[in-house]
Design an enzyme around this catalytic site. Structure first.
Site, short mmCIF file in Angstrom:
data_model
loop_
_atom_site.label_atom_id
_atom_site.label_comp_id
_atom_site.label_asym_id
_atom_site.label_seq_id
_atom_site.Cartn_x
_atom_site.Cartn_y
_atom_site.Cartn_z
N CYS A 401 19.17 -44.78 22.78
CA CYS A 401 19.01 -46.40 22.94
C CYS A 401 17.92 -46.64 23.89
O CYS A 401 17.16 -47.71 23.94
CB CYS A 401 20.55 -46.85 23.36
SG CYS A 401 21.58 -47.06 21.91
N MET A 402 17.98 -45.81 25.06
CA MET A 402 17.09 -46.15 26.41
C MET A 402 15.78 -45.58 26.01
O MET A 402 15.05 -45.54 27.24
CB MET A 402 17.66 -45.60 27.41
CG MET A 402 19.01 -46.12 27.89
SD MET A 402 19.74 -45.51 29.42
CE MET A 402 19.81 -43.89 29.20
#
Length: 411
Positions: A401-402
């Site tokens: 996600c990051m």
């Protein structure tokens, strides 16, 4: 064809360039009364979140990955005065609900800031106490308790969602929730005006003005010929079909199939990459609930039919067999979060145990707190690079996600 700045034809090819966003003051503008509206469950401690994120970035650099930052690219993209003014106009236009007619005062405030300070402030949010107002209009006398003229963007450190690299192009995404919708404006300006991208003719397969929602956490690049995209709360079937049509009609792409995978509409199954992520040629980390549903899931394979000059769609409910077929392997191995244990699996899934970032085949970055899952990965021959994420995880996202890969070596 000259090599461009974007190349992502798999989930597992050696990662060469990645886009990150270092957590900033936007996290300190999270307050309990407005958490849910900004899609947070808790408030991360900024100092520690930054330390954790810096170590994440350094882990990637130590593996030979070039790390570029969204906030820096965005500031460089608005170096031209006219571009900067247009960017401010666009941000204010998309913030009408909170700006309350004070565009002129906010622009005066912005005029004092450097390009980098401007980007940082827009990302962090503008508090009402920062803007000097003359009480000449009735609205200015009202006791409006909402504290911001521009909402903070605390989800920005999840760079996976507002945009997604697909082949040599990108999708610039219309986000599902209003709280995140402005986020993709940064990449729009970066592609159009940043020296690294503006002359590279990067295809935009879907842009943020599309009427249909799509988010990068639902977009997985299985191979140079196949995509997997989740039909979820945040990504619509219409967006997936439009993306498939746009890709198929571009003669420079190698993609031949788009596998649309229907997943439940719940926060636990927020995106496809919270359900499973690819970590090797034939291995996926998965939410343990997949084992109950893998033969009952709705999968729709979208292909281009040359005879009809149109797409064709076929239905299946066999996830593992479909993945093996499009990847050209004999069988697929699913590795469950928390080893499938009812307690360990639920706990580690909540802490994004299946949201791994693959940086080359069989090498992944994970949160160290998911120790049951990490040991299972090692037992399966996967090299695990652990990072601490006690504060980062409060945003409900993991290493995939990051991160937004911009360039991977082909496999």
């Amino acid at each position: 064809m000259t090599q461009g700045p974007i190349q992502v034809n798999s989930e597992i090819g050696r990662l060469k360039t990645v886009l990150l966003k270092r957590p900033g003051k936007e996290l300190e503008n999270l307050v309990p009364d407005h958490l849910s509206g900004l899609l947070f469950d808790d408030i991360p401690y900024l100092k520690v979140a930054q330390e954790e994120h810096d170590k994440f970035a350094q882990t990637l650099r130590d593996e030979g990955v070039e790390v570029v930052y969204l906030e820096k690219l965005a500031a460089e993209a608005i170096a031209d005065k006219d571009v900067r003014e247009q960017f401010i106009d666009d941000i204010l236009a998309e913030s009408q609900k909170t700006v309350l007619g004070h565009e002129a005062e906010i622009k005066t405030f912005f005029a004092k800031l450097s390009d980098q300070e401007l980007i940082d402030k827009i990302m962090a949010g503008v508090r009402k106490e920062e803007i000097e107002l003359k009480t000449t209009h009735l609205v200015e006398y009202m006791d409006d308790r909402y504290p911001f003229y521009l909402d903070p963007m605390p989800n920005l450190y999840f760079t996976r969602d507002p945009q997604a690299s697909v082949g040599r192009g990108m999708t610039i995404n219309r986000m599902y929730w209003r709280a995140r919708r402005r986020e993709s404006l940064f990449m729009t300006y970066i592609l159009k005006y940043h020296p690294r991208f503006k002359d590279a003719d990067v295809p935009v397969w879907l842009d943020r003005n599309s009427p249909f929602n799509i988010e990068g956490g639902d977009e997985l690049i299985l191979s140079k010929e196949a995509l997997a995209i989740g039909i979820s709360e945040r990504t619509s079937a219409q967006a997936i079909e439009r993306l498939a049509r746009n890709i198929f009609k571009d003669e420079s792409t190698t993609f031949k199939k788009v596998i649309a995978i229907e997943i439940p509409n719940s926060r636990t199954f927020m995106h496809l990459d919270t359900v499973f992520t690819m970590i090797d040629y034939d291995k996926f980390t998965v939410h343990s609930a997949i084992f109950k549903e893998e033969n009952n899931m709705n999968l729709f394979t979208i292909e281009y039919d040359e005879a009809k000059d149109d797409i064709k769609i076929t239905h299946s409910n066999k996830l593992r067999e479909t993945l093996a077929d499009v990847l050209g392997v004999e069988k697929i191995e699913f590795i469950p979060t928390g080893n499938g244990d009812v307690i360990d699996g639920a706990r580690e899934q909540w802490n994004d145990g299946s949201n791994t970032l693959c940086i080359r085949p069989g090498v992944v970055v994970t949160y160290d707190r998911n120790y049951v899952s990490n040991q299972l990965l090692r037992d399966k021959g996967i090299k695990v690079l652990e990072i601490t994420g006690s504060e980062l995880v409060r945003g409900r996202g993991g290493p995939r996600c990051m991160s937004q890969p911009l360039f991977r070596e082909d496999i």
